[in-house]
Design an enzyme around this catalytic site. Structure first.
Site, PDB file in Angstrom:
ATOM      1  N   ASP A 109       0.811  -1.221   0.000  1.00 18.44           N
ATOM      2  CA  ASP A 109       0.000   0.000   0.000  1.00 18.44           C
ATOM      3  C   ASP A 109       0.844   1.270   0.000  1.00 18.44           C
ATOM      4  O   ASP A 109       2.060   1.241   0.221  1.00 18.44           O
ATOM      5  CB  ASP A 109      -0.976  -0.002   1.199  1.00 18.44           C
ATOM      6  CG  ASP A 109      -0.383  -0.661   2.450  1.00 18.44           C
ATOM      7  OD1 ASP A 109       0.850  -0.637   2.598  1.00 18.44           O
ATOM      8  OD2 ASP A 109      -1.148  -1.198   3.252  1.00 18.44           O
ATOM      9  N   ASN A 127      -8.138  -2.897  13.862  1.00 18.76           N
ATOM     10  CA  ASN A 127      -9.513  -3.220  13.454  1.00 18.76           C
ATOM     11  C   ASN A 127      -9.567  -4.444  12.536  1.00 18.76           C
ATOM     12  O   ASN A 127     -10.609  -4.737  11.968  1.00 18.76           O
ATOM     13  CB  ASN A 127     -10.162  -2.010  12.760  1.00 18.76           C
ATOM     14  CG  ASN A 127      -9.451  -1.626  11.467  1.00 18.76           C
ATOM     15  OD1 ASN A 127      -8.468  -2.253  11.083  1.00 18.76           O
ATOM     16  ND2 ASN A 127      -9.947  -0.595  10.799  1.00 18.76           N
ATOM     17  N   HIS A 161      -7.731  -4.910   9.723  1.00 18.00           N
ATOM     18  CA  HIS A 161      -7.398  -4.729   8.303  1.00 18.00           C
ATOM     19  C   HIS A 161      -6.101  -5.451   7.944  1.00 18.00           C
ATOM     20  O   HIS A 161      -5.206  -5.602   8.770  1.00 18.00           O
ATOM     21  CB  HIS A 161      -7.360  -3.245   7.891  1.00 18.00           C
ATOM     22  CG  HIS A 161      -6.210  -2.443   8.431  1.00 18.00           C
ATOM     23  ND1 HIS A 161      -6.354  -1.155   8.902  1.00 18.00           N
ATOM     24  CD2 HIS A 161      -4.873  -2.709   8.557  1.00 18.00           C
ATOM     25  CE1 HIS A 161      -5.179  -0.689   9.281  1.00 18.00           C
ATOM     26  NE2 HIS A 161      -4.268  -1.616   9.081  1.00 18.00           N
ATOM     27  N   GLU A 166      -9.999  -2.348   4.743  1.00 21.38           N
ATOM     28  CA  GLU A 166     -10.671  -2.049   6.001  1.00 21.38           C
ATOM     29  C   GLU A 166     -11.884  -2.971   6.180  1.00 21.38           C
ATOM     30  O   GLU A 166     -12.347  -3.597   5.213  1.00 21.38           O
ATOM     31  CB  GLU A 166     -11.113  -0.573   6.008  1.00 21.38           C
ATOM     32  CG  GLU A 166      -9.965   0.431   5.895  1.00 21.38           C
ATOM     33  CD  GLU A 166      -9.124   0.576   7.182  1.00 21.38           C
ATOM     34  OE1 GLU A 166      -9.162  -0.327   8.046  1.00 21.38           O
ATOM     35  OE2 GLU A 166      -8.415   1.593   7.304  1.00 21.38           O
TER      36      GLU A 166
HETATM   37  C1  F6R Z   1       1.205  -1.646   6.103  1.00 15.19           C
HETATM   38  C2  F6R Z   1      -0.063  -2.357   6.124  1.00 15.19           C
HETATM   39  C3  F6R Z   1      -0.907  -2.382   7.350  1.00 15.19           C
HETATM   40  C4  F6R Z   1      -0.106  -2.630   8.636  1.00 15.19           C
HETATM   41  C5  F6R Z   1      -1.040  -2.576   9.842  1.00 15.19           C
HETATM   42  C6  F6R Z   1      -0.277  -2.774  11.146  1.00 15.19           C
HETATM   43  O1  F6R Z   1       1.829  -1.764   4.844  1.00 15.19           O
HETATM   44  O2  F6R Z   1      -0.445  -2.895   5.132  1.00 15.19           O
HETATM   45  O3  F6R Z   1      -1.885  -3.376   7.222  1.00 15.19           O
HETATM   46  O4  F6R Z   1       0.526  -3.873   8.561  1.00 15.19           O
HETATM   47  O5  F6R Z   1      -1.705  -1.354   9.874  1.00 15.19           O
HETATM   48  O6  F6R Z   1       0.578  -1.694  11.343  1.00 15.19           O
HETATM   49  P1  F6R Z   1       1.622  -1.687  12.543  1.00 15.19           P
HETATM   50  O7  F6R Z   1       2.615  -2.737  12.250  1.00 15.19           O
HETATM   51  O8  F6R Z   1       2.223  -0.309  12.500  1.00 15.19           O
HETATM   52  O9  F6R Z   1       0.837  -1.960  13.789  1.00 15.19           O
END
Ligand code: F6R
Length: 253
Positions: free
Chosen positions: A66, A135, A137, A142
């Protein structure tokens, strides 16, 4: 498979060893890469091991999950800059094989299609790294995202923007939207490693374990993947019921 390890540094060693072995076995492997706090110790460990073993990374291809819409690749908070900071600058990658969505693409919908097609043309992902949002994702898919949804532009959930505000300076707002690889591309990966660490992930991990597959918790779709490993530290596993912990004993041998 569920794997529970003591802490983020043991997870970093475990995941990094898998990455190194994968690249040694298949130097032109296609990796799906994630960003975020969870991945930082993993990339640091991987860089150390890759240097020590003189691993040749020049033939591998990567596709990041992303990128924030509106941030240029050289914006310090872009995921492109994150990848440079934590991984790409340390090893001799072939830059032309490292792919991230372009947050400044003029026609975002067209760009999503091009990104997904480029991935297909490279043969799809051999090994996908994933973190998970508070959440549920994965990527930036989402809650409520259809499981067959391809790469798309997403409006970030309020919780995601609050969670990710820790990466932005005070007074700077988290972008409202992002480009994300879809559930479709993620599920087509031949192998998946999802990592969750820390107490802040304990509730969503318990929900994942206890609930059936539901679009309300995108992470649950991994129960349908034949080769997905869920790798937790003790803190992220702390709200799992006893039967999960028994499974941990089996999984950890
Ligand atoms: C990032 C991504 C997100 C993160 C998720 C957890 O490229 O795709 O799904 O893996 O938001 O983020 P952290 O590791 O910062 O808790």
């Amino acid at each position: 498979m569920l794997k529970i390890l003591p802490d983020p540094s043991s997870i970093a060693e475990y995941v990094s060893a898998i990455l190194v072995a994968k690249i040694q076995a298949k130097p032109d492997v296609v990796l799906g890469l994630a960003t975020g706090g969870t991945m930082e110790p993993i990339y640091a460990q991987f860089v150390a091991e890759a240097r020590q073993s003189k691993l040749n990374v020049s033939r591998l291809t990567s596709f990041n999950l992303d990128e924030y819409v509106g941030l240029s690749a050289d914006h310090p908070k872009s995921y492109s800059a994150y990848m440079q900071e934590h991984l790409f600058r340390f090893l001799e990658f072939d830059a032309s094989r490292l792919h991230l969505p372009d947050g400044l693409a003029h026609d975002l919908a067209a760009h999503c299609k091009i990104y997904a097609n480029k991935l297909l043309a490279c043969g799809g992902i051999d090994l996908q790294l994933l973190g998970v949002g508070g959440n549920g994702h994965i990527g930036f898919n989402e809650p409520g995202t259809a499981f067959d949804c391809p790469c798309h532009v997403v409006e970030l959930a309020e919780q995601t923007r609050i969670d990710n505000s820790r990466f932005f300076a005070k007074g700077k707002t988290v972008p409202v939207s992002a480009i994300t690889m879809g559930m479709a591309e993620i599920m087509q990966a031949r192998e998946i490693l999802l990592v969750a660490t820390g107490e802040s992930k304990a509730q969503i991990v318990a929900d994942w374990y206890q609930q059936d597959v539901t679009e309300a918790i995108p992470f649950t779709v991994l129960k349908r993947h034949p080769r997905a490993r869920i790798i937790l530290d003790e803190a992220a596993a702390s709200l799992l019921p006893d039967d999960a912990l028994q499974q941990r004993m089996v999984a950890n041998g």
